[in-house]
Motif scaffolding. Structure first.
Motif, PDB file in Angstrom:
ATOM      1  N   GLN A  61       0.818  -1.221   0.000  1.00 47.83           N
ATOM      2  CA  GLN A  61       0.000   0.000   0.000  1.00 47.83           C
ATOM      3  C   GLN A  61       0.848   1.266   0.000  1.00 47.83           C
ATOM      4  OE1 GLN A  61      -3.643  -0.042   0.058  1.00 47.83           O
ATOM      5  NE2 GLN A  61      -3.060  -2.069  -0.668  1.00 47.83           N
ATOM      6  N   VAL A  68      -0.028  -0.467   7.070  1.00 50.04           N
ATOM      7  CA  VAL A  68       0.621  -1.760   7.322  1.00 50.04           C
ATOM      8  C   VAL A  68       0.514  -2.147   8.800  1.00 50.04           C
ATOM      9  CG1 VAL A  68       2.818  -3.023   7.191  1.00 50.04           C
ATOM     10  CG2 VAL A  68       2.150  -1.475   5.328  1.00 50.04           C
ATOM     11  N   TRP A  71      -2.363  -4.486   9.832  1.00 52.91           N
ATOM     12  CA  TRP A  71      -2.489  -5.793   9.203  1.00 52.91           C
ATOM     13  C   TRP A  71      -2.314  -6.937  10.195  1.00 52.91           C
ATOM     14  CZ3 TRP A  71       0.716  -5.054   4.078  1.00 52.91           C
ATOM     15  CH2 TRP A  71       0.021  -4.171   3.244  1.00 52.91           C
ATOM     16  N   GLU A  74      -4.307 -12.526   7.981  1.00 53.32           N
ATOM     17  CA  GLU A  74      -4.892 -12.575   6.637  1.00 53.32           C
ATOM     18  C   GLU A  74      -4.004 -11.838   5.629  1.00 53.32           C
ATOM     19  OE1 GLU A  74      -8.817 -10.636   4.711  1.00 53.32           O
ATOM     20  OE2 GLU A  74      -9.203 -11.961   6.426  1.00 53.32           O
ATOM     21  N   ASP A  75      -3.455 -10.723   6.053  1.00 49.93           N
ATOM     22  CA  ASP A  75      -2.570  -9.954   5.178  1.00 49.93           C
ATOM     23  C   ASP A  75      -1.234 -10.670   4.978  1.00 49.93           C
ATOM     24  OD1 ASP A  75      -4.189  -7.365   4.818  1.00 49.93           O
ATOM     25  OD2 ASP A  75      -4.163  -7.651   6.994  1.00 49.93           O
ATOM     26  N   ARG A  78      -1.896 -13.222   2.395  1.00 49.08           N
ATOM     27  CA  ARG A  78      -2.023 -12.574   1.082  1.00 49.08           C
ATOM     28  C   ARG A  78      -0.643 -12.274   0.509  1.00 49.08           C
ATOM     29  NH1 ARG A  78      -1.532  -7.384   0.107  1.00 49.08           N
ATOM     30  NH2 ARG A  78      -1.939  -6.752   2.260  1.00 49.08           N
TER      31      ARG A  78
END
Length: 193
Positions: A61, A68, A71, A74-75, A78
């Motif tokens: 991002q 950040v 997060w 889940e991040d 990803r």
């Protein structure tokens, strides 16, 4: 005059050396980005990171530490699935944790000030004649590394910190025979804006 010998013949490396490396950086967010990228570089070549830098910026991002820092797992999952970046769980988790530490330091007076105070607000001007003279770490990078780790930063050992200091212009390690040495030295003498 020739560029610093580590550049080689890669056009991406040449552009990075000529326009970015060693230029004093005073923006807190940009400093955090460069420190995180240096952490991801651990054990790899810098050209690998340069080739993936835009992918990293998209995945993180725009390296906004305030985003950040929010997060979670889940991040992490990803990012572990993103082939455009270095998919290393420890480094990804460290980047998220480091964003939270960045927020604390930023709130206390600024991440930029925290770092630049180590060099009195102005770059150290080295006058190396050859790459053999350039250290991999210094007493100062050891001290900064220890202080960052005390605050909770990860992937910020003394060698990583020294590479970071070189990249953000806290030290001018362009060889004196490099055409960038003098312009970067002049930037280090200019008033901060």
């Amino acid at each position: 005059m020739e560029r610093c010998g580590w550049v080689g013949m890669d056009a991406l490396y040449e552009a990075y050396h000529d326009t970015d490396w060693g230029v004093p950086e005073y923006d807190s967010r940009a400093l955090w980005e460069k420190l995180i990228l240096d952490g991801f570089q651990a054990g790899l070549s810098w050209i690998t990171i340069l080739r993936k830098r835009e992918n990293f910026r998209a995945a993180f991002q725009g390296f906004d530490p305030n985003i950040v820092a929010t997060w979670g797992e889940e991040d992490v999952l990803r990012l572990l699935g993103d082939p455009g970046i270095i998919r290393h769980r420890g480094k990804i988790e460290a980047a998220i944790g480091n964003a939270r530490v960045w927020q604390q330091i930023e709130a206390e007076g600024g991440f930029d000030r925290f770092l630049w105070d180590y060099v009195g607000g102005a770059p150290i001007q080295n006058k190396w004649q050859s790459l053999a003279e350039v250290p991999a770490q210094t007493d100062l990078s050891v001290r900064i590394s220890k202080d960052l780790k005390k605050r909770g930063f990860k992937f910020c050992g003394p060698t990583i910190v020294y590479a970071f200091m070189q990249a953000v212009g806290m030290v001018n390690d362009h060889l004196v025979t490099c055409p960038c040495h003098l312009p970067v030295a002049r930037l280090g003498q200019a008033p901060r804006t």
